[in-house]
Write a protein that holds these residues in place. Structure first.
Motif, short mmCIF file in Angstrom:
data_model
loop_
_atom_site.label_atom_id
_atom_site.label_comp_id
_atom_site.label_asym_id
_atom_site.label_seq_id
_atom_site.Cartn_x
_atom_site.Cartn_y
_atom_site.Cartn_z
N GLU A 1 12.32 0.73 -5.99
CA GLU A 1 13.70 0.43 -6.19
C GLU A 1 14.46 -0.04 -4.77
OE1 GLU A 1 15.72 3.57 -8.21
OE2 GLU A 1 14.44 3.45 -9.87
N LYS A 2 14.29 0.92 -3.91
CA LYS A 2 14.68 0.58 -2.37
C LYS A 2 14.11 -0.66 -1.89
CE LYS A 2 14.99 5.17 -0.65
NZ LYS A 2 14.53 6.26 0.41
N LEU A 3 12.92 -1.08 -2.17
CA LEU A 3 12.17 -2.32 -1.78
C LEU A 3 13.04 -3.62 -2.54
CD1 LEU A 3 10.29 -4.09 -0.23
CD2 LEU A 3 8.70 -3.67 -2.21
N ASP A 4 13.22 -3.17 -3.72
CA ASP A 4 13.93 -4.53 -4.53
C ASP A 4 15.49 -4.62 -3.95
OD1 ASP A 4 12.41 -5.49 -6.70
OD2 ASP A 4 12.77 -3.84 -7.80
N GLU A 5 16.32 -3.47 -3.65
CA GLU A 5 17.38 -3.68 -2.97
C GLU A 5 17.14 -4.24 -1.52
OE1 GLU A 5 19.06 0.42 -2.78
OE2 GLU A 5 19.04 0.52 -4.88
N LYS B 1 5.63 13.32 -1.46
CA LYS B 1 6.37 12.23 -0.43
C LYS B 1 5.42 11.01 -0.47
CE LYS B 1 7.40 11.77 4.38
NZ LYS B 1 7.18 12.35 5.82
N VAL B 2 6.32 9.73 -0.79
CA VAL B 2 5.67 8.56 -0.92
C VAL B 2 5.89 7.57 0.28
CG1 VAL B 2 5.11 6.41 -2.37
CG2 VAL B 2 5.18 8.80 -3.38
N GLU B 3 5.25 6.91 0.97
CA GLU B 3 5.38 5.96 1.90
C GLU B 3 4.92 4.67 1.53
OE1 GLU B 3 4.02 4.88 6.39
OE2 GLU B 3 4.31 7.13 6.11
N LEU B 4 5.81 3.49 1.51
CA LEU B 4 5.34 2.41 1.12
C LEU B 4 5.17 1.40 2.22
CD1 LEU B 4 6.79 0.10 -1.61
CD2 LEU B 4 7.21 -0.74 0.68
N ASN B 5 4.08 0.62 2.28
CA ASN B 5 3.93 -0.29 3.60
C ASN B 5 3.59 -1.51 3.16
OD1 ASN B 5 3.92 1.59 5.84
ND2 ASN B 5 2.10 2.59 4.83
N TRP B 6 4.38 -2.57 3.47
CA TRP B 6 4.06 -3.95 3.22
C TRP B 6 4.02 -4.76 4.39
CZ3 TRP B 6 7.96 -7.86 1.37
CH2 TRP B 6 7.67 -9.22 1.31
N ASN B 7 2.99 -5.62 4.89
CA ASN B 7 2.94 -6.36 6.03
C ASN B 7 3.47 -7.78 5.71
OD1 ASN B 7 2.25 -7.60 8.26
ND2 ASN B 7 0.27 -6.45 8.52
N ILE B 8 4.68 -8.01 6.17
CA ILE B 8 5.43 -9.02 5.89
C ILE B 8 4.63 -10.15 6.78
CG2 ILE B 8 7.43 -10.45 6.29
CD1 ILE B 8 8.99 -7.81 5.73
N GLN B 9 4.21 -10.08 7.88
CA GLN B 9 3.63 -10.83 8.79
C GLN B 9 2.43 -11.74 8.01
OE1 GLN B 9 4.85 -12.20 11.48
NE2 GLN B 9 5.27 -10.31 12.76
N THR B 10 1.60 -11.01 7.38
CA THR B 10 0.44 -11.30 6.77
C THR B 10 0.40 -11.62 5.20
OG1 THR B 10 -0.65 -9.22 6.33
CG2 THR B 10 -0.97 -10.17 8.45
N ILE C 1 8.83 2.04 3.75
CA ILE C 1 10.20 2.82 3.25
C ILE C 1 9.59 4.21 2.49
CG2 ILE C 1 11.45 2.47 1.15
CD1 ILE C 1 11.21 -0.49 1.32
N ILE C 2 10.27 5.03 3.07
CA ILE C 2 9.83 6.55 2.53
C ILE C 2 10.69 7.08 1.83
CG2 ILE C 2 9.22 8.74 3.51
CD1 ILE C 2 8.52 7.14 6.12
N SER D 1 1.02 -1.28 -0.10
CA SER D 1 -0.06 -0.04 0.00
C SER D 1 0.87 1.39 -0.07
CB SER D 1 -0.83 0.07 1.30
OG SER D 1 -0.10 0.21 2.64
N PHE D 2 0.57 2.31 -0.76
CA PHE D 2 1.24 3.46 -0.97
C PHE D 2 0.67 4.50 -0.17
CE2 PHE D 2 2.54 0.99 -4.46
CZ PHE D 2 4.10 1.27 -4.42
N LYS D 3 1.24 5.52 0.57
CA LYS D 3 0.58 6.46 1.19
C LYS D 3 1.47 7.83 0.72
CE LYS D 3 0.19 8.02 5.95
NZ LYS D 3 0.47 7.80 7.20
#
Length: 134
Positions: free
Chosen positions: A87-91, A33-42, A70-71, A13-15
């Protein structure tokens, strides 16, 4: 085994919000400004083994609920920041799934040890000669 950001887009999800920095008057109007959220637990797209690896290696970037955040606000456009976040998430994913080989210890060669001792003796002799002669 490694996964990419594009494979998990459905769970991300992006905020957006207003960002500081350059942009002039535009900065006060546009949410760049973009904030990426990814719930790894679920997450249903990764295996339990992958989940454990991510939770261990990325623990410093996770919230208490196991959400990776990631922001980015480096770019003036929302699209640019969104690409930077992906890109940061891929890294991060590449870092987390990189297999680190254990270092094989080797003995210091005899010649290297002897040369080191010889240099130490020479240095000691030079310092000894600097002393006062009685």
């Amino acid at each position: 085994m490694a996964i990419s950001a594009h494979q998990i887009l459905s769970e991300i999800s992006f905020k957006t919000s207003r960002s500081g920095g350059k942009g002039g008057q535009n900065v006060n109007k546009v949410s760049s400004k973009v904030e990426l959220n990814w719930n790894i637990q679920t997450s249903s797209l990764i295996s339990e083994e992958q989940r454990e690896i991510l939770l261990n290696k990325l623990s410093h970037k996770l919230t208490k609920e196991g959400v990776l955040q990631i922001i980015s606000q480096a770019d003036r456009s929302q699209l640019g920041n969104k690409q930077l976040v992906l890109e940061k998430l891929d890294e991060l994913l590449a870092y987390a799934f990189k297999i680190v080989k254990n270092r094989k210890e080797t003995k210091v060669p005899r010649g290297v040890r002897e040369r080191r001792l010889l240099v130490k003796k020479k240095r000691a002799e030079i310092k000894k000669l600097r002393g006062r002669v009685d």
